[in-house]
Design a protein around this motif. Structure first.
Motif, PDB file in Angstrom:
ATOM      1  N   LEU A  22      46.600   4.658  14.693  1.00 18.62           N
ATOM      2  CA  LEU A  22      45.304   5.246  14.106  1.00 18.62           C
ATOM      3  C   LEU A  22      45.246   6.858  13.905  1.00 18.62           C
ATOM      4  N   SER A  23      45.896   7.539  14.894  1.00 13.94           N
ATOM      5  CA  SER A  23      45.817   8.882  15.108  1.00 13.94           C
ATOM      6  C   SER A  23      47.299   9.361  15.412  1.00 13.94           C
ATOM      7  N   SER A  24      47.954   9.831  14.132  1.00 19.78           N
ATOM      8  CA  SER A  24      49.194  10.155  14.053  1.00 19.78           C
ATOM      9  C   SER A  24      49.661  11.564  14.633  1.00 19.78           C
ATOM     10  N   ILE A  25      48.494  12.444  15.177  1.00 18.11           N
ATOM     11  CA  ILE A  25      48.583  13.702  15.752  1.00 18.11           C
ATOM     12  C   ILE A  25      48.786  13.466  17.186  1.00 18.11           C
ATOM     13  N   ILE A  26      48.237  12.255  17.532  1.00 15.53           N
ATOM     14  CA  ILE A  26      48.135  12.045  19.329  1.00 15.53           C
ATOM     15  C   ILE A  26      49.575  11.647  19.636  1.00 15.53           C
ATOM     16  N   CYS A  73      45.989  17.187  26.628  1.00 19.87           N
ATOM     17  CA  CYS A  73      45.614  17.740  25.318  1.00 19.87           C
ATOM     18  C   CYS A  73      46.639  17.474  24.336  1.00 19.87           C
ATOM     19  N   VAL A  74      46.595  17.558  23.065  1.00 20.33           N
ATOM     20  CA  VAL A  74      47.520  17.438  22.034  1.00 20.33           C
ATOM     21  C   VAL A  74      47.345  18.932  21.122  1.00 20.33           C
ATOM     22  N   LYS A  75      48.158  19.567  20.782  1.00 22.82           N
ATOM     23  CA  LYS A  75      47.721  20.806  19.942  1.00 22.82           C
ATOM     24  C   LYS A  75      48.813  21.067  18.917  1.00 22.82           C
ATOM     25  N   PHE A  76      48.350  21.607  17.937  1.00 26.14           N
ATOM     26  CA  PHE A  76      48.988  22.300  16.628  1.00 26.14           C
ATOM     27  C   PHE A  76      48.710  23.275  16.101  1.00 26.14           C
ATOM     28  N   ARG A  77      49.257  24.068  15.397  1.00 25.47           N
ATOM     29  CA  ARG A  77      48.607  25.310  14.875  1.00 25.47           C
ATOM     30  C   ARG A  77      48.732  25.441  13.311  1.00 25.47           C
ATOM     31  N   PHE A  78      47.734  25.995  13.078  1.00 28.37           N
ATOM     32  CA  PHE A  78      47.451  26.713  11.487  1.00 28.37           C
ATOM     33  C   PHE A  78      48.247  27.890  11.601  1.00 28.37           C
ATOM     34  N   LEU A  79      49.083  28.078  10.323  1.00 28.86           N
ATOM     35  CA  LEU A  79      49.808  29.441  10.563  1.00 28.86           C
ATOM     36  C   LEU A  79      49.152  30.259   9.541  1.00 28.86           C
ATOM     37  N   PRO A  80      49.520  31.691   9.303  1.00 32.59           N
ATOM     38  CA  PRO A  80      48.929  32.655   8.618  1.00 32.59           C
ATOM     39  C   PRO A  80      48.745  32.232   6.859  1.00 32.59           C
ATOM     40  N   ASP A  81      49.338  31.357   6.462  1.00 39.84           N
ATOM     41  CA  ASP A  81      49.397  31.207   4.984  1.00 39.84           C
ATOM     42  C   ASP A  81      48.542  30.032   4.889  1.00 39.84           C
TER      43      ASP A  81
END
Length: 234
Positions: free
Chosen positions: A151-155, A177-185
């Protein structure tokens, strides 16, 4: 000698007596008026009213509870979507990577590892240090982010607080915790091989790490290529 005033005086006395008797009679009628107009409710009447209110409450309470549950779920998904959108905007405006951390920790009286119920964003400086952009945002206590990858592919593969090296106000480093990033673009560092990354929220009473979505849920989808989010309600 007969006075012409005597008949008038006699009439006056007779009239006065009549008025006095009439006044006394009226006073007597007022004094003897019935008392029923000021009587209160009887015990049986009060019990009947209470019973009616009880019946009405038994019908309305489930409806009120359902509305509150739906409101908490929508509030939680809105918080999550807004924080993701803010992270993307900050990455673009600052021309830096912005990291999103989704926290899992126990809040008393919970035990064990707790649930995923909070999110925080960090600006990644040129030195590589993660600097908080704001406080931890918690979801409503009745709502959680499902911890299962179905149900939560990011986890996936959470990191411990000790590994991350950042302390939270309530629990220090006792969290995952799980983490990911938003890039400058505006894009993300999530793999584009999966076209849709998502997080599913539902009520804590349904359990956690479910194999399928319950009747009431909300999913926040993230496009890895452009970082845009979308909320889905069934």
């Amino acid at each position: 000698m007969h006075s012409p005033l005597l008949p008038d005086m006699a009439w006056s006395r007779s009239t006065a007596g009549s008025h006095e008797k009439s006044h006394k009679s009226r006073r007597g009628e007022i004094f003897l008026s019935p008392r029923g107009a000021s009587a209160g409710f009887s015990l049986l009447e009060l019990l009947a009213v209470i019973a009616v209110f009880g019946i009405i409450a038994s019908f309305t309470m489930p409806a009120v509870s359902s509305v509150m549950r739906a409101s908490d779920l929508r509030t939680g998904s809105q918080i999550l979507s807004e924080q993701l959108g803010l992270a993307r905007q900050m990455a673009i405006s600052k021309n830096r990577s912005v990291e999103v951390r989704i926290y899992q920790y126990a809040v008393p009286p919970e035990t064990g590892s707790g649930k995923f119920r909070a999110i925080q964003t960090f600006e990644i400086l040129d030195s590589g240090v993660a600097q908080p952009l704001g406080r931890v945002c918690r979801l409503p206590s009745s709502v959680l982010i499902d911890s299962g990858s179905t149900l939560s592919s990011i986890i996936k593969t959470p990191s411990s607080g000790a590994d991350v090296g950042y302390s939270l106000p309530e629990v220090g480093k006792s969290y995952q915790c799980v983490k990911f990033r938003f890039l400058p673009d505006g894009s993300t560092d999530l793999s584009t091989a999966n076209s849709s990354w998502f997080l599913t929220l539902h009520h804590a009473s349904e359990g956690d790490s479910l194999s399928k979505a319950p009747a009431d849920y909300s999913t926040v989808q993230i496009d890895p290529a452009n970082g845009r989010t979308r909320i889905y309600h069934p």
